[in-house]
Design a protein around this motif. Sequence first.
Motif, PDB file in Angstrom:
ATOM      1  N   ALA A   1     -31.735 -16.303   5.793  1.00  0.00           N
ATOM      2  CA  ALA A   1     -31.850 -15.707   4.220  1.00  0.00           C
ATOM      3  C   ALA A   1     -31.569 -14.302   4.356  1.00  0.00           C
ATOM      4  O   ALA A   1     -31.102 -12.991   3.103  1.00  0.00           O
ATOM      5  CB  ALA A   1     -34.008 -15.849   4.429  1.00  0.00           C
ATOM      6  N   ALA A   2     -31.640 -13.214   5.936  1.00  0.00           N
ATOM      7  CA  ALA A   2     -31.314 -12.253   5.852  1.00  0.00           C
ATOM      8  C   ALA A   2     -29.765 -11.965   5.840  1.00  0.00           C
ATOM      9  O   ALA A   2     -29.455 -11.533   5.320  1.00  0.00           O
ATOM     10  CB  ALA A   2     -31.815 -12.029   7.299  1.00  0.00           C
ATOM     11  N   ALA A   3     -28.854 -13.102   6.548  1.00  0.00           N
ATOM     12  CA  ALA A   3     -27.240 -13.059   6.552  1.00  0.00           C
ATOM     13  C   ALA A   3     -27.347 -12.963   5.094  1.00  0.00           C
ATOM     14  O   ALA A   3     -26.123 -12.531   4.517  1.00  0.00           O
ATOM     15  CB  ALA A   3     -26.578 -13.738   7.092  1.00  0.00           C
ATOM     16  N   THR A   4     -27.182 -14.246   3.937  1.00  0.00           N
ATOM     17  CA  THR A   4     -27.357 -13.955   3.177  1.00  0.00           C
ATOM     18  C   THR A   4     -27.407 -13.022   1.717  1.00  0.00           C
ATOM     19  O   THR A   4     -26.952 -12.435   1.240  1.00  0.00           O
ATOM     20  CB  THR A   4     -27.926 -15.163   2.381  1.00  0.00           C
ATOM     21  N   MET A   5     -28.796 -11.997   1.598  1.00  0.00           N
ATOM     22  CA  MET A   5     -29.266 -11.043   1.652  1.00  0.00           C
ATOM     23  C   MET A   5     -28.076  -9.757   1.962  1.00  0.00           C
ATOM     24  O   MET A   5     -27.568  -8.979   0.789  1.00  0.00           O
ATOM     25  CB  MET A   5     -30.786 -10.530   1.825  1.00  0.00           C
ATOM     26  N   LEU A   6     -27.197  -9.924   3.052  1.00  0.00           N
ATOM     27  CA  LEU A   6     -26.631  -9.120   3.653  1.00  0.00           C
ATOM     28  C   LEU A   6     -25.598  -8.601   2.928  1.00  0.00           C
ATOM     29  O   LEU A   6     -25.126  -7.756   2.434  1.00  0.00           O
ATOM     30  CB  LEU A   6     -26.433  -8.614   4.806  1.00  0.00           C
ATOM     31  N   ALA A   7     -25.202  -9.826   2.954  1.00  0.00           N
ATOM     32  CA  ALA A   7     -23.786 -10.729   2.193  1.00  0.00           C
ATOM     33  C   ALA A   7     -24.210 -10.196   0.848  1.00  0.00           C
ATOM     34  O   ALA A   7     -22.720  -9.697  -0.035  1.00  0.00           O
ATOM     35  CB  ALA A   7     -23.837 -12.106   2.201  1.00  0.00           C
ATOM     36  N   LEU A   8     -24.968 -10.527   0.129  1.00  0.00           N
ATOM     37  CA  LEU A   8     -24.971 -10.294  -1.498  1.00  0.00           C
ATOM     38  C   LEU A   8     -24.640  -8.397  -1.898  1.00  0.00           C
ATOM     39  O   LEU A   8     -24.764  -8.445  -2.726  1.00  0.00           O
ATOM     40  CB  LEU A   8     -26.340 -10.742  -1.968  1.00  0.00           C
ATOM     41  N   LEU A   9     -25.570  -8.168  -1.119  1.00  0.00           N
ATOM     42  CA  LEU A   9     -25.311  -7.041  -0.833  1.00  0.00           C
ATOM     43  C   LEU A   9     -24.428  -6.066  -1.057  1.00  0.00           C
ATOM     44  O   LEU A   9     -23.871  -5.037  -1.218  1.00  0.00           O
ATOM     45  CB  LEU A   9     -26.663  -5.805  -0.013  1.00  0.00           C
ATOM     46  N   PHE A  10     -24.045  -6.102   0.065  1.00  0.00           N
ATOM     47  CA  PHE A  10     -23.061  -5.411   0.962  1.00  0.00           C
ATOM     48  C   PHE A  10     -21.401  -5.366   0.500  1.00  0.00           C
ATOM     49  O   PHE A  10     -20.483  -4.337   0.116  1.00  0.00           O
ATOM     50  CB  PHE A  10     -23.051  -5.285   2.596  1.00  0.00           C
ATOM     51  N   ARG A  11     -21.269  -6.440   0.506  1.00  0.00           N
ATOM     52  CA  ARG A  11     -19.939  -7.155  -0.139  1.00  0.00           C
ATOM     53  C   ARG A  11     -19.223  -6.481   0.814  1.00  0.00           C
ATOM     54  O   ARG A  11     -17.925  -6.189  -0.283  1.00  0.00           O
ATOM     55  CB  ARG A  11     -20.476  -6.899  -1.995  1.00  0.00           C
ATOM     56  N   ARG A  12     -18.756  -7.008   0.955  1.00  0.00           N
ATOM     57  CA  ARG A  12     -18.015  -6.951   2.174  1.00  0.00           C
ATOM     58  C   ARG A  12     -17.639  -7.649   3.529  1.00  0.00           C
ATOM     59  O   ARG A  12     -18.122  -8.126   3.934  1.00  0.00           O
ATOM     60  CB  ARG A  12     -17.680  -5.108   2.833  1.00  0.00           C
ATOM     61  N   ARG A  13     -16.837  -7.990   3.463  1.00  0.00           N
ATOM     62  CA  ARG A  13     -15.826  -9.510   4.400  1.00  0.00           C
ATOM     63  C   ARG A  13     -16.580  -9.178   6.020  1.00  0.00           C
ATOM     64  O   ARG A  13     -16.488 -10.009   6.541  1.00  0.00           O
ATOM     65  CB  ARG A  13     -14.784  -9.301   4.522  1.00  0.00           C
TER      66      ARG A  13
ATOM     67  N   ALA B   1     -33.495 -19.227  -0.740  1.00  0.00           N
ATOM     68  CA  ALA B   1     -34.229 -18.300  -1.384  1.00  0.00           C
ATOM     69  C   ALA B   1     -33.799 -16.751  -1.318  1.00  0.00           C
ATOM     70  O   ALA B   1     -34.415 -15.932  -2.118  1.00  0.00           O
ATOM     71  CB  ALA B   1     -35.107 -17.989  -0.039  1.00  0.00           C
ATOM     72  N   ALA B   2     -32.828 -16.480  -0.142  1.00  0.00           N
ATOM     73  CA  ALA B   2     -32.263 -15.417  -0.849  1.00  0.00           C
ATOM     74  C   ALA B   2     -31.715 -14.975  -1.846  1.00  0.00           C
ATOM     75  O   ALA B   2     -32.067 -13.894  -2.257  1.00  0.00           O
ATOM     76  CB  ALA B   2     -31.268 -14.989   0.667  1.00  0.00           C
ATOM     77  N   PHE B   3     -30.956 -16.069  -2.730  1.00  0.00           N
ATOM     78  CA  PHE B   3     -30.534 -16.195  -4.404  1.00  0.00           C
ATOM     79  C   PHE B   3     -31.254 -15.565  -4.989  1.00  0.00           C
ATOM     80  O   PHE B   3     -31.227 -15.267  -5.496  1.00  0.00           O
ATOM     81  CB  PHE B   3     -29.344 -17.255  -3.975  1.00  0.00           C
ATOM     82  N   LEU B   4     -33.329 -16.366  -4.314  1.00  0.00           N
ATOM     83  CA  LEU B   4     -33.917 -15.865  -5.707  1.00  0.00           C
ATOM     84  C   LEU B   4     -34.041 -15.072  -5.586  1.00  0.00           C
ATOM     85  O   LEU B   4     -34.293 -13.921  -6.465  1.00  0.00           O
ATOM     86  CB  LEU B   4     -34.978 -17.427  -5.519  1.00  0.00           C
ATOM     87  N   PHE B   5     -34.821 -14.136  -3.841  1.00  0.00           N
ATOM     88  CA  PHE B   5     -34.518 -12.912  -3.972  1.00  0.00           C
ATOM     89  C   PHE B   5     -33.731 -11.912  -4.140  1.00  0.00           C
ATOM     90  O   PHE B   5     -34.315 -10.922  -5.340  1.00  0.00           O
ATOM     91  CB  PHE B   5     -36.278 -12.369  -2.745  1.00  0.00           C
TER      92      PHE B   5
END
Length: 228
Positions: A124-136, A174-178
């Motif tokens: 959940a945390a990793a997916t949220m960070l990936a969606l927020l910062f969008r950097r490889r 859950a990360a995508f939903l939140f």
Amino acid sequence: MNTFLEPIQQADTWLLTLINFDGSTAYDQFWMLYTNRLAWIPLAVAVAYCLFRRGGWRHALLMLVILALLFALSDFVVASIIKPLVARPRPSHDPQVMPLLSFVNDYHGGRYGFPSNHASNGFAAATMLALLFRRRVIVITAFLWAIGSCYSRMYLGVHYPLDILTGAIIGTVAAFLFHWLYRRCYQRMEQPWALPPYPTLYAGREPWPIILTFFLTVAVLLLGSLVR
């Protein structure tokens, strides 16, 4: 056990015995330290710092509230609903599986293990960070951390691979939903023309404090495992 589930249980046990082995003392201690959530407090602080630095206090507080709700709901669904409902014993509490495994510091975890809270919260945390910062680089760093957390649970013999996989799926969904909820809140906080377009609020330069804190923490854990 249901005859339909027997092949799944056998495959799950076999995979676990490949991951769980009697390693060196330093290797054992490293993963014991890694699986401890207190070890990652500096990383959480680095995430909060990057959120405040990039988005300002209003958006950072909103994101922190969203993250708190995400972890609270994930923990509640996994620990209070699914685990008691499924009631699948951890491998460390199954008399037939325990003799096949090695345990570190006699650590066995709680009674039930399906699905894994560590996997759910980590992904959940990793997916949220990936969606927020969008950097490889942050995507790689975040998922390295989450995968390491998942591996530690299997290496310590307290989760089957299926526990981990299911928890990871729950955390990702859950990360995508939140994240969707965060975008909706973001759009309502101010007039649209007063804000940068959503994807650029946190995207841009790599959040080096998060990346450096992760690798520095791993180095400290390695050093701690060698001197213990």
